[in-house]
Design a protein around this motif. Sequence first.
Motif, PDB file in Angstrom:
ATOM      1  N   HIS A 116       0.849  -1.185   0.000  1.00 62.19           N
ATOM      2  CA  HIS A 116       0.000   0.000   0.000  1.00 62.19           C
ATOM      3  C   HIS A 116       0.887   1.238   0.000  1.00 62.19           C
ATOM      4  N   THR A 117       0.496   2.255  -0.761  1.00 62.01           N
ATOM      5  CA  THR A 117       1.118   3.564  -0.608  1.00 62.01           C
ATOM      6  C   THR A 117       0.336   4.313   0.459  1.00 62.01           C
ATOM      7  N   GLY A 149      -3.155   3.863  -2.388  1.00 60.04           N
ATOM      8  CA  GLY A 149      -3.265   2.924  -3.501  1.00 60.04           C
ATOM      9  C   GLY A 149      -2.593   1.603  -3.185  1.00 60.04           C
ATOM     10  N   VAL A 153       0.170  -1.146  -4.801  1.00 58.76           N
ATOM     11  CA  VAL A 153       1.253  -1.168  -5.781  1.00 58.76           C
ATOM     12  C   VAL A 153       2.028  -2.478  -5.680  1.00 58.76           C
ATOM     13  N   ARG A 213      -4.067  11.532  -3.510  1.00 57.83           N
ATOM     14  CA  ARG A 213      -3.787  10.468  -4.479  1.00 57.83           C
ATOM     15  C   ARG A 213      -3.113  11.036  -5.718  1.00 57.83           C
ATOM     16  N   ARG A 214      -3.545  12.234  -6.111  1.00 57.88           N
ATOM     17  CA  ARG A 214      -2.880  12.959  -7.195  1.00 57.88           C
ATOM     18  C   ARG A 214      -2.548  14.349  -6.691  1.00 57.88           C
ATOM     19  N   ASP A 216       1.249  11.029  -9.314  1.00 55.13           N
ATOM     20  CA  ASP A 216       0.224  10.075  -8.895  1.00 55.13           C
ATOM     21  C   ASP A 216       0.800   9.126  -7.845  1.00 55.13           C
ATOM     22  N   THR A 238      -1.162   6.530  -6.521  1.00 57.21           N
ATOM     23  CA  THR A 238      -2.067   5.386  -6.393  1.00 57.21           C
ATOM     24  C   THR A 238      -1.502   4.095  -6.969  1.00 57.21           C
ATOM     25  N   ARG A 277      -1.653   3.634 -10.159  1.00 57.21           N
ATOM     26  CA  ARG A 277      -2.346   3.493 -11.437  1.00 57.21           C
ATOM     27  C   ARG A 277      -1.984   4.606 -12.413  1.00 57.21           C
TER      28      ARG A 277
END
Length: 401
Positions: free
Chosen positions: A141-142, A152, A154, A191-192, A223, A225, A227
């Motif tokens: 997890h981040t 997010g 990862v 998240r962003r 980013d 997340t 993604r």
Amino acid sequence: MTITDVNTVFADEKSAQLSAARSREQAFQARIDRGEIRLVGGNQYEVLTGWDRGERFTVGRNAQGQIDEIIAAHGLDSRADGTIALYASSPAWHGLGQIIPGGTADIDEVLRLGGLDFTVVTTPALYRRDGELREHADQFHTVREDTGAALGVVGRRFTPIQNRTAFEFLQELVNRYDVVWESAGPLRGGRRVFVSIRLPDTVTVDATGINDKIVPYVAVMNDHTGRGTFQCMVTPWRPVCANTERFALRDAHTRWSVRHTAGAASQIKEARRTLGLSISYYEQFAAEETALARTNIAVSDFHALIADIWPLDDEASSRAKTNAASRLGALDSEFRTEVARVGQTAYAAERAITSYLDHVAPRRPGKTMTEEVARATAALVGAEDGRKYDAHKRLMLLTRN
């Protein structure tokens, strides 16, 4: 001893309140009369001018029908102290955020005021089995270190690009060109995250004709997340309505995307070098836009362009045909607005399409963002760059006829 007449004091206070209410109503109506905002339904209004064009807010009224409050549908994050996590060099439409008039050149101040002074770490993903917690060998997890919020999921190779690392490479441009940071802030809980700077030289399209001004910006999004990527882009914004587009030039390097790996930092340094080179492309950009501004276009050719960019099959459903008709109507409206400003030219056609994509085209927001934030994010990351480039390329063919 002085005796206070409470009736007189009350009357004076009430008179002042009524006067303030009338002034507020008059100022609000003046904005409507000037075409800066419009009523879109109920108590909701839409901004029609400025860089925040297309964004909406709700007006609350008291029992007497007077403006009581303006509720901004900004979708921005809040900091720990309750203030909005946004730095800007000038006030936004919603009047929120940490504003430094004229901006600052200090990245530490930008990170602090913009709510970006946090770091991201990765922690092993856990799962429960037979009553005990176990680690997932290849999943992490981040997590924001300041709040502990998960951002997010990862893989093992993911290496967080910290906010300072992602943005400090722009400090060289800030120093070299004597410019300031324009804006910075987090989206969707961090998240962003984004920052932007404004470059010093304004681009002029058709200086002896329409004399349209375009302001060059550099925007960076990161980013956390898993993604998305680190992205850097050069973005020309028109001050009149903040239409955004990347350079529609075949060989202009105006976007860099870097994945979150151990070697990301060196790639960001390369982006800094090529970013400085890309600034020279503005001269070519202005030349192409000027050519469009000096090329007339028939309405039928504009409609043919729309049909090429948004093709509709003969066997399309009734819903698709209805959507196409609605889109054509909206594009025609944008085109008429631009024609009134710059003439019936290929430039007006390109501006109309860009304006439609940035401000009008349906945009479905995610669960954690408003439509305004979703639209702004799409413009920054270039979600419609393909269509904008296609329109530019096709319109440039008209200049050679």
